[in-house]
Enzyme design. Structure first.
Site, PDB file in Angstrom:
ATOM      1  N   GLU A  65       0.806  -1.215   0.000  1.00 25.58           N
ATOM      2  CA  GLU A  65       0.000   0.000   0.000  1.00 25.58           C
ATOM      3  C   GLU A  65       0.840   1.266   0.000  1.00 25.58           C
ATOM      4  O   GLU A  65       0.444   2.279  -0.589  1.00 25.58           O
ATOM      5  CB  GLU A  65      -0.923   0.000   1.229  1.00 25.58           C
ATOM      6  N   ASP A 122      -7.372   5.102  -9.238  1.00 28.42           N
ATOM      7  CA  ASP A 122      -8.022   3.795  -9.357  1.00 28.42           C
ATOM      8  C   ASP A 122      -9.539   3.872  -9.283  1.00 28.42           C
ATOM      9  O   ASP A 122     -10.217   2.851  -9.127  1.00 28.42           O
ATOM     10  CB  ASP A 122      -7.502   2.854  -8.272  1.00 28.42           C
ATOM     11  N   THR A 148      -6.998   7.982  -1.510  1.00 29.65           N
ATOM     12  CA  THR A 148      -6.549   6.818  -0.748  1.00 29.65           C
ATOM     13  C   THR A 148      -5.635   7.337   0.354  1.00 29.65           C
ATOM     14  O   THR A 148      -4.736   8.129   0.075  1.00 29.65           O
ATOM     15  CB  THR A 148      -5.797   5.824  -1.638  1.00 29.65           C
TER      16      THR A 148
END
Length: 412
Positions: free
Chosen positions: A200, A218, A223
């Protein structure tokens, strides 16, 4: 009673694809016994009178009996030094293994199959013409004949020797050691967080990622944080809502209406331009840090590990489920699991743990490739799959892996 001979190439791939040639023989190998009285480690034991030590004491009246409900169980022998192994004789009690593997290892972490049995019928298995070398030998039982578990009266390992003088053994662990308890063990739990962080955030330092935030393109909006909470997938909204419940006057509370609006999309409406700055500043707040950890455990780690444990999986399988939950959500994890179950049984259902995980990872990879942002599947193929091929179902260190072009290692 029976005697069996098997010739098999090394490695799991060979085990899964090469038909076993088994012949009956009555001759006895001339090699010496390497195993008697040597240290034994068991995945579990019924009680102090039926530990792994009883399987190498030379007395067929005593026995090792497994003690937990997990279908996959094992006995590991330390032969004292690297030894060539040519024959293994197993004397089963009534509770025998229908399927098992005989494996060797140089370090007790990475294992090579010497023999795979898929139609065991109890009694005495005399497996000859083995070709392998290792300091450690393991009998890995994967399918039981009786619900009560497994029970072995004797394991006799033979080779050209000379045998190493046995270290006197009077007792052995009656339960799974910390290294094999799965992700409930603190060290394994930390390792799981490090592994996810390399995928990640490209770093082992997951605690340094409370303030991470970006849009990686994405389709999930921003994120952020230690497991990639996303503004488009509800978990960021859940995190900030809980943070605001704990600390009402925090820097992110004012963005809750915008987070509710953009949930389910990749929009930044109402978040730009100040949200990313506010997130990074909030990351210095111990309350926000603790909230991220708690939401990670509530949404992903806890449910994934519980599901994996119910399927009879150990540390590697538990991590594979957790990593899938982080990327696909718990609903996505359940879809992947359901698809895998169409072809392979879980260990809890009586299936082989290695075969199940191989199928699970196949389905996971196929799912990842349906998303443009996740077509690089190295977090599976050069990490989880590499551990699986090494037979490292307990995620024992040292570990080395690659993710998205970066190399990582954990020594202990």
């Amino acid at each position: 009673m029976r005697a069996k001979v098997v010739a098999l190439g090394v490695g799991i791939a060979a085990v899964c694809t090469v038909p076993l040639a088994i012949t009956v023989t009555a001759d006895a190998a001339p090699d010496v016994v390497l195993s008697r009285g040597h240290p034994v480690l068991a995945s579990s034991a019924k009680d102090a009178a039926r530990t792994g030590v009883m399987a190498v004491d030379g007395d067929p009246a005593t026995r090792w009996t497994s003690g937990t409900p997990a279908i996959t169980q094992w006995l590991r022998l330390d032969l004292g030094r690297a030894q060539a192994v040519t024959r293994v004789r197993l004397i089963w009690d009534g509770a025998y293994a229908r399927a098992y593997r005989i494996q060797v290892s140089a370090d007790g972490a990475s294992w090579t199959d010497l023999h795979r049995e898929t139609a065991g019928d109890g009694g005495t298995d005399d497996v000859k013409r083995l070709k392998g070398t290792g300091r450690y030998l393991r009998v890995l039982a994967t399918q039981r004949a009786w619900a009560s578990g497994y029970s072995l009266r004797e394991i006799q390992v033979y080779g050209p020797g000379p045998a190493v003088k046995a270290i006197p053994v009077t007792s052995a662990p009656a339960t799974v050691p910390a290294a094999a308890r799965g992700l409930t063990d603190a060290r394994k739990r930390e390792l799981a967080f490090q592994l996810v962080s390399t995928a990640e955030n490209s770093t082992l330092d997951w605690r340094g990622q409370y303030g991470y935030i970006e849009d990686i393109g994405d389709g999930r909006g921003y994120t952020a944080g230690i497991v990639g909470f996303c503004s488009g997938t509800s978990d960021m909204l859940a995190l900030v809502s809980e943070y605001t419940r704990r600390s009402p006057r925090n820097r992110l509370a004012g963005y809750l209406p915008a987070l509710r609006t953009v949930d389910g999309s990749d929009s930044h409406a109402g978040l730009d331009p100040g949200f990313t700055t506010a997130w990074k500043r909030a990351a210095a707040d111990p309350v926000f840090q603790k909230t991220q950890e708690d939401e990670r455990d509530r949404l992903y780690f806890g449910p994934a590990v519980t599901l994996a444990s119910s399927d009879g999986l150990r540390a590697l399988g538990q991590f594979a489920y957790y990593d899938a939950a982080v990327m696909h959500g718990m609903s996505g994890l359940r879809r992947i699991r359901a698809a895998a179950m169409r072809d392979v049984r879980t260990p809890k259902q009586g299936g082989d743990e290695t075969l199940w995980l191989d199928e699970f990872l196949d389905v996971r990879v196929a799912e990842m490739r349906t998303e443009e942002a996740h077509t690089d599947v190295t977090r599976v193929e050069t990490a989880q799959r590499a551990f699986l091929r090494a037979g490292n179902l307990d995620l024992n260190a040292p570990l080395a892996w690659r993710v998205y072009g970066d190399r990582f290692a954990v020594r202990k």
